[in-house]
Design a protein around this motif. Structure first.
Motif, PDB file in Angstrom:
ATOM      1  N   VAL A   1       0.911  -1.172  -0.135  1.00  0.00           N
ATOM      2  CA  VAL A   1      -0.005   0.067   0.131  1.00  0.00           C
ATOM      3  C   VAL A   1       0.954   1.244  -0.123  1.00  0.00           C
ATOM      4  CG1 VAL A   1      -1.977   1.182   1.148  1.00  0.00           C
ATOM      5  CG2 VAL A   1      -1.751  -1.104   1.292  1.00  0.00           C
ATOM      6  N   PHE A   2       0.660   2.173  -1.040  1.00  0.00           N
ATOM      7  CA  PHE A   2       1.219   3.401  -0.967  1.00  0.00           C
ATOM      8  C   PHE A   2       0.227   4.630  -1.015  1.00  0.00           C
ATOM      9  CE2 PHE A   2       4.025   0.305  -3.011  1.00  0.00           C
ATOM     10  CZ  PHE A   2       5.171   0.717  -2.440  1.00  0.00           C
ATOM     11  N   LEU A   3       0.706   5.546  -0.510  1.00  0.00           N
ATOM     12  CA  LEU A   3      -0.123   6.868  -0.370  1.00  0.00           C
ATOM     13  C   LEU A   3      -0.047   7.595  -1.913  1.00  0.00           C
ATOM     14  CD1 LEU A   3       0.386   8.546   2.981  1.00  0.00           C
ATOM     15  CD2 LEU A   3      -1.758   7.592   2.243  1.00  0.00           C
ATOM     16  N   THR A   4      -1.074   8.089  -2.056  1.00  0.00           N
ATOM     17  CA  THR A   4      -0.955   8.944  -3.595  1.00  0.00           C
ATOM     18  C   THR A   4      -0.608  10.407  -3.025  1.00  0.00           C
ATOM     19  OG1 THR A   4      -3.438   9.304  -3.509  1.00  0.00           O
ATOM     20  CG2 THR A   4      -2.717   7.512  -4.786  1.00  0.00           C
ATOM     21  N   GLY A   5      -0.786  11.403  -3.901  1.00  0.00           N
ATOM     22  CA  GLY A   5      -0.389  12.583  -3.810  1.00  0.00           C
ATOM     23  C   GLY A   5      -1.698  13.291  -2.932  1.00  0.00           C
ATOM     24  N   LYS A   6      -2.905  12.897  -3.214  1.00  0.00           N
ATOM     25  CA  LYS A   6      -4.149  13.307  -2.453  1.00  0.00           C
ATOM     26  C   LYS A   6      -3.894  12.737  -1.194  1.00  0.00           C
ATOM     27  CE  LYS A   6      -7.962  13.052  -4.291  1.00  0.00           C
ATOM     28  NZ  LYS A   6      -9.424  12.569  -5.095  1.00  0.00           N
ATOM     29  N   GLY A   7      -3.504  11.374  -0.886  1.00  0.00           N
ATOM     30  CA  GLY A   7      -3.379  10.646   0.423  1.00  0.00           C
ATOM     31  C   GLY A   7      -2.447  11.248   1.163  1.00  0.00           C
ATOM     32  N   GLN A   8      -1.420  11.908   0.770  1.00  0.00           N
ATOM     33  CA  GLN A   8      -0.543  12.685   1.469  1.00  0.00           C
ATOM     34  C   GLN A   8      -0.996  13.985   1.898  1.00  0.00           C
ATOM     35  OE1 GLN A   8       3.152  12.906  -0.946  1.00  0.00           O
ATOM     36  NE2 GLN A   8       3.459  10.574  -0.604  1.00  0.00           N
ATOM     37  N   VAL A   9      -1.699  14.612   1.097  1.00  0.00           N
ATOM     38  CA  VAL A   9      -2.357  15.824   1.949  1.00  0.00           C
ATOM     39  C   VAL A   9      -3.510  15.427   2.811  1.00  0.00           C
ATOM     40  CG1 VAL A   9      -3.869  17.672   0.935  1.00  0.00           C
ATOM     41  CG2 VAL A   9      -2.004  17.010  -0.361  1.00  0.00           C
ATOM     42  N   ALA A  10      -4.239  14.158   2.536  1.00  0.00           N
ATOM     43  CA  ALA A  10      -5.187  13.982   3.590  1.00  0.00           C
ATOM     44  C   ALA A  10      -4.708  13.492   4.904  1.00  0.00           C
ATOM     45  CB  ALA A  10      -6.019  12.684   3.190  1.00  0.00           C
ATOM     46  N   ARG A  11      -3.382  12.976   4.930  1.00  0.00           N
ATOM     47  CA  ARG A  11      -2.590  12.649   5.854  1.00  0.00           C
ATOM     48  C   ARG A  11      -2.206  13.914   6.879  1.00  0.00           C
ATOM     49  NH1 ARG A  11       2.637   8.872   5.883  1.00  0.00           N
ATOM     50  NH2 ARG A  11       1.340   7.113   6.151  1.00  0.00           N
ATOM     51  N   LYS A  12      -1.869  14.875   6.001  1.00  0.00           N
ATOM     52  CA  LYS A  12      -1.256  16.193   6.684  1.00  0.00           C
ATOM     53  C   LYS A  12      -2.489  17.054   7.385  1.00  0.00           C
ATOM     54  CE  LYS A  12       2.757  16.873   3.974  1.00  0.00           C
ATOM     55  NZ  LYS A  12       3.323  17.842   2.704  1.00  0.00           N
ATOM     56  N   ILE A  13      -3.624  17.117   6.839  1.00  0.00           N
ATOM     57  CA  ILE A  13      -4.789  17.719   7.163  1.00  0.00           C
ATOM     58  C   ILE A  13      -5.701  16.924   8.159  1.00  0.00           C
ATOM     59  CG2 ILE A  13      -4.306  19.344   5.462  1.00  0.00           C
ATOM     60  CD1 ILE A  13      -7.081  18.513   4.159  1.00  0.00           C
ATOM     61  N   GLY A  14      -5.433  15.850   8.125  1.00  0.00           N
ATOM     62  CA  GLY A  14      -6.539  14.867   8.526  1.00  0.00           C
ATOM     63  C   GLY A  14      -7.791  14.320   7.691  1.00  0.00           C
ATOM     64  N   LEU A  15      -8.015  12.968   7.778  1.00  0.00           N
ATOM     65  CA  LEU A  15      -8.891  12.215   6.880  1.00  0.00           C
ATOM     66  C   LEU A  15     -10.136  13.087   6.844  1.00  0.00           C
ATOM     67  CD1 LEU A  15      -8.856  10.201   4.692  1.00  0.00           C
ATOM     68  CD2 LEU A  15      -9.596   8.656   6.565  1.00  0.00           C
ATOM     69  N   GLU A  16     -10.755  13.176   8.014  1.00  0.00           N
ATOM     70  CA  GLU A  16     -12.302  13.737   8.035  1.00  0.00           C
ATOM     71  C   GLU A  16     -12.170  14.975   7.321  1.00  0.00           C
ATOM     72  OE1 GLU A  16     -14.753  13.832  11.318  1.00  0.00           O
ATOM     73  OE2 GLU A  16     -13.335  12.064  12.165  1.00  0.00           O
ATOM     74  N   LYS A  17     -11.221  15.939   7.675  1.00  0.00           N
ATOM     75  CA  LYS A  17     -11.442  17.476   7.147  1.00  0.00           C
ATOM     76  C   LYS A  17     -11.042  17.315   5.340  1.00  0.00           C
ATOM     77  CE  LYS A  17     -11.335  21.161   8.821  1.00  0.00           C
ATOM     78  NZ  LYS A  17     -12.346  21.855   9.152  1.00  0.00           N
ATOM     79  N   PHE A  18     -10.354  16.195   5.109  1.00  0.00           N
ATOM     80  CA  PHE A  18      -9.911  16.365   3.559  1.00  0.00           C
ATOM     81  C   PHE A  18     -11.174  15.744   2.920  1.00  0.00           C
ATOM     82  CE2 PHE A  18      -8.846  13.726  -0.054  1.00  0.00           C
ATOM     83  CZ  PHE A  18      -8.022  14.702  -0.876  1.00  0.00           C
ATOM     84  N   VAL A  19     -11.976  14.736   3.643  1.00  0.00           N
ATOM     85  CA  VAL A  19     -13.113  14.505   2.921  1.00  0.00           C
ATOM     86  C   VAL A  19     -14.111  15.496   2.832  1.00  0.00           C
ATOM     87  CG1 VAL A  19     -15.246  12.617   3.211  1.00  0.00           C
ATOM     88  CG2 VAL A  19     -12.645  11.778   3.418  1.00  0.00           C
ATOM     89  N   GLU A  20     -14.180  16.442   3.955  1.00  0.00           N
ATOM     90  CA  GLU A  20     -15.201  17.375   3.891  1.00  0.00           C
ATOM     91  C   GLU A  20     -14.939  18.501   2.832  1.00  0.00           C
ATOM     92  OE1 GLU A  20     -15.342  19.187   7.603  1.00  0.00           O
ATOM     93  OE2 GLU A  20     -15.452  17.678   8.941  1.00  0.00           O
TER      94      GLU A  20
END
Length: 117
Positions: free
Chosen positions: A49-68
């Protein structure tokens, strides 16, 4: 995607870890499927499993905030498309009306010139 439990976190993911290890840590295949659907992770042929670019952003700001933010972006895009469509239709109607007025003026001028002695 609702991520209210602490176990559903991208911080548990280490780059290149196996899917089975990730499932053991996060204890949810549904969570893994949601991450793939959101294009936050990539699984290679060796089941790592690898993070995509969007995944790395989601990791930094938090998954819930990213989905919102993703949902808000989709909402803005949808509203903007509808607004643009309505505005374009209004411009077309206005253009047709102006053309009809211009044609009426040209016909009137043509008939007045034809009546001159």
């Amino acid at each position: 995607m609702v991520t209210t439990k602490d176990i559903y976190d991208l911080k548990l993911l280490k780059e290149g870890m196996r899917v089975t290890e990730f499932l053991r840590n996060s204890s949810s295949s549904i969570f893994l499927d949601e991450l793939k659907k959101l294009n936050l992770i990539f699984i290679d042929a060796q089941q790592r499993v690898f993070l995509t670019g969007k995944g790395q952003v989601a990791r930094k700001i938090g998954l819930e905030k990213f989905v919102e933010l993703e949902e808000f972006e989709k909402e803005l895009t949808t509203d903007n498309i509808r607004e643009t469509y309505l505005r374009n239709n209004l411009y077309i109607i206005l253009l047709c009306a102006l053309n009809l007025i211009l044609i009426a003026i040209l016909i009137y001028i043509n008939t007045q010139v034809g009546q001159m002695p």
